[in-house]
Design an enzyme around this catalytic site. Structure first.
Site, short mmCIF file in Angstrom:
data_model
loop_
_atom_site.label_atom_id
_atom_site.label_comp_id
_atom_site.label_asym_id
_atom_site.label_seq_id
_atom_site.Cartn_x
_atom_site.Cartn_y
_atom_site.Cartn_z
N THR A 4 0.84 -1.21 0.00
CA THR A 4 0.00 0.00 0.00
C THR A 4 0.87 1.25 0.00
O THR A 4 0.66 2.18 -0.79
CB THR A 4 -0.94 -0.02 1.23
OG1 THR A 4 -1.57 -1.29 1.30
CG2 THR A 4 -1.99 1.07 1.13
N HIS B 176 -10.25 -1.23 4.26
CA HIS B 176 -9.07 -0.94 3.44
C HIS B 176 -9.61 -0.67 2.03
O HIS B 176 -9.47 -1.51 1.13
CB HIS B 176 -8.14 -2.15 3.49
CG HIS B 176 -6.76 -1.94 2.94
ND1 HIS B 176 -6.37 -0.79 2.27
CD2 HIS B 176 -5.66 -2.75 2.98
CE1 HIS B 176 -5.10 -0.91 1.92
NE2 HIS B 176 -4.65 -2.08 2.33
#
Ligand code: CP
Length: 316
Positions: A60, A137
């Site tokens: 990420t 997320h």
């Protein structure tokens, strides 16, 4: 350019179905740009983005940073270990400090669910949730939807098994409701100790048997056991877990639909939820997910910050 109405992206529900499809469409263009020798566009020139990662991340963090660079934004990386956080500074004081520096966007990863809302309350900047505790997320979900659509040609009508430690998984926390929004059928497949408290709240069905559910699945989405969020294992042993819930060559050959795809958000625990043979199979799209991550995050930041011109023009 199709924008995004919500100022922040904290939950996947902050986006409409149409906005999700527009992100996937723009991401396809950015994905093509990412194959070129020169990958940089001027669209977010002059914009400042802080990557505030207060929990570890490989995929990420690096994909957001790459996406920012490729859109020509100025970016700053902030981590817990090298900041005043180690001296006890609160998240709120950190947020107010950055707000005084007049930045445009914060990408935040934090071990506490809901912490992106603290930033959103305290700052003028747009906030993107890069993973908060066991909550959500959302950009992982967007890259997962992108990968599914590319591989299967659609999302609606597919049956997707989310297999593993769903209780502690923020990935599942945003993926299951997103699949439901997009007209797919999510099934949480796990032992009772790893099922979510209220699966219906995620829009998901429940199964306790991978072997029973597998023949129906178009997508097998595997999760690791989140040891860092639980007090020890909630199953008798990793070996027993792997025997009952691990994806292996036998299950792939004998129970899985031949055209099903296998996904995992990473990091993977090889030999537990997935064997090396499954990872190496052509139906395993783990690295396609990573590849999509940069393009999808470019699309999200571009649409939230109102980048110059439309993507198709910029891509010429
Ligand atoms: N999938 C995911 O969030 O991976 P990282 O923890 O490496 O960012």
């Amino acid at each position: 350019m199709a924008g995004i109405a919500s100022k922040h992206l904290i939950r996947i529900e902050d986006l409409t179905v149409d906005e999700i499809y527009s992100v996937l469409e723009n991401a396809a263009t950015f994905k093509e740009i990412n194959t070129r020798t020169i990958k940089k566009l001027p669209t977010l020139r002059g914009r400042t983005i802080i990557n505030m990662f207060l929990e570890p991340s490989t995929r990420t963090r690096s994909s957001f940073e790459l996406a920012e660079k490729r859109l020509s934004a100025d970016s700053l990386n902030f981590s817990a270990s090298s900041s005043a956080t180690v001296k006890g500074e609160s998240l709120l004081d950190t947020a107010e400090t950055f707000d005084a520096m007049k930045i445009d966007m914060v990408i935040v990863r934090h071990r506490y669910g809901g912490s992106p809302w603290i930033l959103a309350e305290a700052m003028d900047a747009h906030i993107i949730n890069g993973g908060d505790g066991i909550h959500q997320h959302p950009t992982q979900t967007l890259l997962d939807l992108f990968t599914i659509q590319e591989a299967k040609g659609r999302i609606a009508g597919l049956t997707v098994g989310i297999v593993g430690d769903i209780y502690h998984s923020r990935v599942a926390g945003s993926l299951a409701p997103a699949l439901k929004m997009m007209g797919a059928r999510p099934i949480c497949i796990a032992p009772p100790s790893y099922q979510p408290d209220v699966p219906e709240a995620l829009g998901a069905e429940v199964s306790h048997s991978l072997d029973e559910a597998l023949p129906d699945l178009d997508v097998v989405y595997l999760l690791r056991i989140q040891g860092e969020r639980a007090q020890g294992l909630s199953v008798p042993s990793l070996r027993e877990y792997a025997t009952v819930y691990g994806m292996n060559q036998w299950r792939m050959d004998n129970l899985m639909k031949p055209d099903a795809i296998i996904m995992h958000p990473g990091p993977m625990n090889r030999g537990v939820e997935i064997t090396p043979e499954v990872i190496a199979d052509s139906r395993s799209l783990v690295l396609d997910q990573v590849n999509a991550g940069v393009a999808v995050r470019m699309a999200v930041m571009y649409q939230m910050l109102g980048g110059e011109g439309d993507v198709a023009t910029a891509a010429r």
